[in-house]
Every structure is written in structure tokens, then in C-alpha cells.
Design an enzyme around this catalytic site. Sequence first.
Site, mmCIF file in Angstrom:
data_model
loop_
_atom_site.group_PDB
_atom_site.id
_atom_site.type_symbol
_atom_site.label_atom_id
_atom_site.label_comp_id
_atom_site.label_asym_id
_atom_site.label_seq_id
_atom_site.Cartn_x
_atom_site.Cartn_y
_atom_site.Cartn_z
ATOM 1 N N HIS A 192 0.843 -1.028 0.006
ATOM 2 C CA HIS A 192 -0.140 -0.218 0.068
ATOM 3 C C HIS A 192 1.006 1.304 -0.079
ATOM 4 O O HIS A 192 2.150 1.340 0.641
ATOM 5 C CB HIS A 192 -0.673 -0.036 1.391
ATOM 6 C CG HIS A 192 -1.895 1.120 1.451
ATOM 7 N ND1 HIS A 192 -1.529 2.371 1.705
ATOM 8 C CD2 HIS A 192 -3.245 0.837 1.420
ATOM 9 C CE1 HIS A 192 -2.825 2.901 1.916
ATOM 10 N NE2 HIS A 192 -3.746 2.089 1.438
ATOM 11 N N ASP A 232 3.083 -4.495 8.156
ATOM 12 C CA ASP A 232 1.877 -4.056 8.024
ATOM 13 C C ASP A 232 0.584 -4.732 7.881
ATOM 14 O O ASP A 232 0.218 -5.596 7.082
ATOM 15 C CB ASP A 232 1.854 -3.088 6.503
ATOM 16 C CG ASP A 232 0.685 -2.304 6.135
ATOM 17 O OD1 ASP A 232 -0.353 -2.655 6.946
ATOM 18 O OD2 ASP A 232 0.394 -1.684 5.207
ATOM 19 N N GLN A 273 -4.719 -5.105 7.016
ATOM 20 C CA GLN A 273 -5.503 -6.287 6.659
ATOM 21 C C GLN A 273 -5.599 -7.287 7.448
ATOM 22 O O GLN A 273 -6.424 -8.214 7.498
ATOM 23 C CB GLN A 273 -5.284 -6.420 5.144
ATOM 24 C CG GLN A 273 -5.662 -5.113 4.111
ATOM 25 C CD GLN A 273 -6.906 -4.511 4.348
ATOM 26 O OE1 GLN A 273 -8.003 -5.163 4.739
ATOM 27 N NE2 GLN A 273 -7.026 -3.107 3.667
ATOM 28 N N LYS A 279 -10.445 -0.364 10.400
ATOM 29 C CA LYS A 279 -10.753 -1.519 9.499
ATOM 30 C C LYS A 279 -10.922 -2.713 10.696
ATOM 31 O O LYS A 279 -11.317 -3.843 10.027
ATOM 32 C CB LYS A 279 -9.406 -1.907 9.013
ATOM 33 C CG LYS A 279 -8.916 -0.709 7.872
ATOM 34 C CD LYS A 279 -7.890 -1.370 7.133
ATOM 35 C CE LYS A 279 -7.233 -0.029 6.400
ATOM 36 N NZ LYS A 279 -8.061 0.249 5.182
ATOM 37 N N CYS A 290 -4.838 2.571 -3.581
ATOM 38 C CA CYS A 290 -3.672 2.940 -3.032
ATOM 39 C C CYS A 290 -2.253 2.062 -3.148
ATOM 40 O O CYS A 290 -1.406 1.827 -2.314
ATOM 41 C CB CYS A 290 -3.557 3.335 -1.669
ATOM 42 S SG CYS A 290 -4.845 4.585 -1.275
HETATM 43 N N1 PLP Z 1 -1.591 -0.944 4.539
HETATM 44 C C1 PLP Z 1 -2.786 -1.659 4.042
HETATM 45 C C2 PLP Z 1 -2.305 -2.853 3.352
HETATM 46 C C3 PLP Z 1 -4.176 -1.014 3.848
HETATM 47 O O1 PLP Z 1 -4.871 -1.684 3.345
HETATM 48 C C4 PLP Z 1 -4.256 0.192 4.564
HETATM 49 C C5 PLP Z 1 -5.678 0.883 4.120
HETATM 50 O O2 PLP Z 1 -6.135 0.854 3.311
HETATM 51 C C6 PLP Z 1 -3.387 0.784 4.902
HETATM 52 C C7 PLP Z 1 -2.088 0.447 5.192
HETATM 53 C C8 PLP Z 1 -3.498 2.392 5.608
HETATM 54 O O3 PLP Z 1 -4.331 2.312 6.632
HETATM 55 P P1 PLP Z 1 -4.758 3.633 7.030
HETATM 56 O O4 PLP Z 1 -5.491 4.349 6.107
HETATM 57 O O5 PLP Z 1 -5.897 3.169 8.269
HETATM 58 O O6 PLP Z 1 -3.727 4.562 7.776
#
Ligand code: PLP
Length: 417
Positions: free
Chosen positions: A122, A199, A202, A225, A365
Site C-alpha cells: 500500500h 503492515d 488487513q 478496519k 493506493c
Molecule cells: N496498509 C494496507 C495494507 C491497507 O490496506 C491500508 C488501508 O487501506 C493501509 C495500510 C493504510 O491504513 P490507514 O489509512 O488506516 O492508515
Amino acid sequence: MFDARAIRKQFPILERQVHGVPLVYLDNAATSQKPQAVLDALTDYYTRYNANVHRGIHTLAEEATAAYEAARARIARFIGAAGPEGVLLTRNTTEAINLVAYAWGRRHLREGDEVLLTEMEHHSNLVPWHLLAAEQGVRLRHIGITDEGYLDLSNLDELLTERTRLVSVTHMSNVLGTINPVRLLAERAHQVGAMVLVDGAQSVPHLPVDVADLGCDLLAFSSHKMLGPTGVGVLYGRPEVLETFSPFLGGGEMIQEVYLDHSTYADLPHRFEAGTPNIADAIAFGAAIDFLSGLGMEQVREHEVALTSYALRALSQVDGLTIYGPQDPQHRGGVIAFNLEGVHPHDLGTLLDQMGVAVRAGHHCAQPLMRRLGVPATARASFYLYTTEEEIDVLVTSLEKVKEFFVNAGRRAGRAV
Ligand code: PLP
């Protein structure tokens, strides 16, 4: 027994209609819905004990502090952390990763050091490292992906060397759904002395995640989430690792003593939480964790594996539909990205919305991954513990209707489709 239909009743928003039809909410990878228990925790805080934390000696302040710190302790237990001192409350996953880049990366990384990422990250696990690379001359390297949507580990020995200082990898892809072999990567990274950041945006909401089992040093995830409110996230870190970080934001709460010309800093975790934190949302996040723990993460995962196999089977019957990511539901989460031949994903998303089905359309993203897949964008359906097979049936019939609509529109326009 896990009963998604009964669980749904605890989510008021799922009673909603959109465009005159029942809402089918399949955008859980973007954000999840919230159960009544989480909404109640928010209202309870604001109606009964709203006060600032860590600084008052009156009853309300003590109650708020106790509830805020109890939420932190729940989070620590949920991810198998040894104690609450390794749980830093941030705004979200993005801020948690940036915290590592600023507080650790700027202090410890130098020109020629390497950070190993993957092609399926992401943007929030790419851009903070771009900023660092531009400032400090750090080299970024990337693990590629196979055509099936797995990490391609065939050249790991070449990518992971004694120059690698950090391996930062998503546990579950927000596009392909792929669940990555984080434990193996952590073992390999530690062999060359690199630190490991996972990370978990998910994975933590959808799988049982235990930091000791994963063997990671750092784990980032977001409350919103996983049934909790927006505005709260977590950076978990092994305390020995966090002790090597510089302070991140400076101000109240994160200090021990302040003089006119210098300060000393508070112990973990408060050193990294400057200013008034997001008290209400953190407390409500604690309620979300209770809700998930009450259901059991093994059961949540089992439900999603069953739903994902059902969805993969049903979607593969739709002519002209390309599905991205691994075919085996045991190796992926309930996130399915797809494209329907001849229909732009944004049009697809808009038409599905007219039928009550909420999906995401775009690059998610993850622009480098889109390039690897050779598409500008995809549609994406993502499930959670309240998703039912009937909702997947609605998605499939709606896709058939979209196809019909486009075929007929094509015929009306007098062109072959
Ligand atoms: N990393 C992953 C794999 C994600 O799916 C997301 C959000 O869609 C993020 C990071 C970023 O999360 P946040 O927008 O809550 O900071």
C-alpha cells in the site's frame, strides 16, 4: 456456532437501504462497520466520564485514564504482546509506519543502507520510505510478485544482504488478498541483522495475529478496519527496539522534565504519544477488540475462508470477469479484486452502487501493483464477519445485470461487443 446473520443484527448501519434496496456492504478492506457496543462505548465516554487523561486527579480524569489504559492493555493481549508498553497509539497504520521512518529511520539509516519492501505494498508502506530515501540516500529494494499473486522469493538471497536494515512488508495484500509468509521473512531478515516491520492493516482485523509467532519487531494496524472508530491506530514494537527510537512528536505528555533549553523524555509508551490523545476512540477501539475476542479470531478467519471460496467459485462463473490474486482461499483473505471485460471499474462501481452493492474501484493506493498487473484500476469486493453468502449472490447477479446493460447499450449503439 458462528452465525453471520445473527452477528449482523448488532450493526445498525447494515439495516440501511441505498437507492431503495438493502445495502450490501462489500468495502470492508477500506473500512469496517461498527457494532452497537462500539457506538455505546463512544457515547458512554462522552456522557459519563469525558476528561483528559494522565493529568487530572479528579474522578472523571481517573476514570478516563483507567479506560484509556485498559484499551491499550486489551490491544496488547489481542496481538500477544508481552505488555502494554510496546503498544503505541497513533492515528492509523499510515502514521504508525511514518513514525518508524521518522523516529528510527532518520536516526539510524545512512547512505548505502537498504530497506526491503515488496511490489504489493500500500502507498503507506512506500511513500514514507521514498521520503527517507530522498533525504538520506537510503536504497529501496523490492520483492517482486509471481503471476499467481504470491511474493516471488526466488531471489531473496540477492535482495536480503548485510546492507538490509529493515524489511517492511504487508501481512495481507489489500488488493490480491495474498497472505504473505511473514514468519519466514522475519527469520531470514533477522539472520542478516535487519529489523522487521509488518503492515497488519488487513491481517489483524481478519486473522489471528500473534507478534511472537510472527517474529516481527514492529506491527502497524488501524482500529477503523476492525470494527473500531477512525482516528486510532497502533504501532506495536518490541520495547527493546522502541527504546532505540528518537522521540517522534514533541510536546506535552511525552516528557519527564522540561527546561528552557532541553527536555528529558517519558518512558514507553508515553514517549511517543505527544499531546492529548484520541481518548474516546481509543476506548471504543477497546470495545471493538472485546467484540472480536468474544467471537474468536479463529472463527472469524474460518468464516472468511468459507465465504472467499464461495465467492471465488461464484465469480468464476461470470463470463468476462478477471479475478486477481491467489486462487487458494487458504492463502488469501476475503479481498477480491476483479475487472469486467469492457467495463471501466469506476462505471462498474457506480452501477453496482445503484443496485445497493458497495465495492471499491480504483488503484487501491497500490499503483506499483496496478502497473505489475497491467491495469490502471480494478473493482474490489471485500468481506467481513457479518458478510453472508446471500450478499455474494447479490454481487454476482448485479454483475450479470451490469454485463447485460453494457451488452444492450453496445447493441443499441450498433457496435459489436
Ligand atoms: N496498509 C494496507 C495494507 C491497507 O490496506 C491500508 C488501508 O487501506 C493501509 C495500510 C493504510 O491504513 P490507514 O489509512 O488506516 O492508515
